[in-house]
Design a protein around this motif. Structure first.
Motif, PDB file in Angstrom:
ATOM      1  N   HIS A  60       0.891  -1.167   0.000  1.00  0.00           N
ATOM      2  CA  HIS A  60       0.000   0.000   0.000  1.00  0.00           C
ATOM      3  C   HIS A  60       0.929   1.217   0.000  1.00  0.00           C
ATOM      4  N   GLN A  61       1.248   1.718  -1.187  1.00  0.00           N
ATOM      5  CA  GLN A  61       2.291   2.745  -1.324  1.00  0.00           C
ATOM      6  C   GLN A  61       1.980   4.042  -0.600  1.00  0.00           C
ATOM      7  N   SER A  62       0.749   4.519  -0.714  1.00  0.00           N
ATOM      8  CA  SER A  62       0.426   5.824  -0.131  1.00  0.00           C
ATOM      9  C   SER A  62       0.530   5.810   1.391  1.00  0.00           C
ATOM     10  N   ARG A  63       0.343   4.636   2.001  1.00  0.00           N
ATOM     11  CA  ARG A  63       0.435   4.522   3.463  1.00  0.00           C
ATOM     12  C   ARG A  63       1.792   4.003   3.917  1.00  0.00           C
ATOM     13  N   GLY A  64       2.617   3.524   2.974  1.00  0.00           N
ATOM     14  CA  GLY A  64       3.917   2.971   3.333  1.00  0.00           C
ATOM     15  C   GLY A  64       3.802   1.681   4.119  1.00  0.00           C
ATOM     16  N   VAL A  65       2.815   0.864   3.779  1.00  0.00           N
ATOM     17  CA  VAL A  65       2.545  -0.362   4.517  1.00  0.00           C
ATOM     18  C   VAL A  65       2.610  -1.558   3.573  1.00  0.00           C
TER      19      VAL A  65
END
Length: 138
Positions: A42-47
């Motif tokens: 999940h790129q936008s959350r860095g997860v």
């Protein structure tokens, strides 16, 4: 004569439609968790979400490690790279925008360059042990 011409035209149209359907791109909703991939970024959350077949999902926050590299959304294969390191490679079903690299190196946070995807080494090790494909989300 007329019947055979109509049959030939019908067969030609059927083959044309069939061949177009065979090369149609795969929609992202067609991917099945734990079947085609076992990790999600999940790129936008860095997860990163690891989804092992025999265990509970594991969420790993890597936001502090990110170097700004953004991958196109879709399925990516985890493959061994040079010197025992790992890369993500986009298969032909992953739509890449013009100029996007089809292969990206996974590198430890401290060693990642601007073209690499920076992640903690412990995560790279987990991916190498448990994953062969990653679904990259926004």
């Amino acid at each position: 004569m007329r019947t055979s011409t109509l049959l030939s035209l019908s067969a030609g149209l059927l083959l044309s439609f069939t061949s177009q359907a065979a090369v149609a791109p795969i929609e992202e909703s067609a991917y099945v968790t734990r079947d085609q991939y076992s990790a999600v970024l999940h790129q936008s959350r860095g997860v990163w979400q690891l989804q092992p077949a025999n265990g509970q999902d594991l969420m790993i926050d890597t936001l502090a490690c990110q170097n700004g590299k953004v991958l196109p959304k879709g399925l990516w294969l985890l493959v061994p790279g040079e010197r025992g390191r790992y890369d993500l490679v986009a298969p032909s079903v992953t739509r890449l925008p013009a100029g996007a690299a089809p292969q990206v190196k996974l590198r430890d946070c401290a060693q990642a360059g601007p073209a690499d995807l920076a992640v903690p080494q412990a995560l790279i090790d987990l991916l190498a042990q448990q994953t062969s494909a990653v679904y990259v989300n926004e």
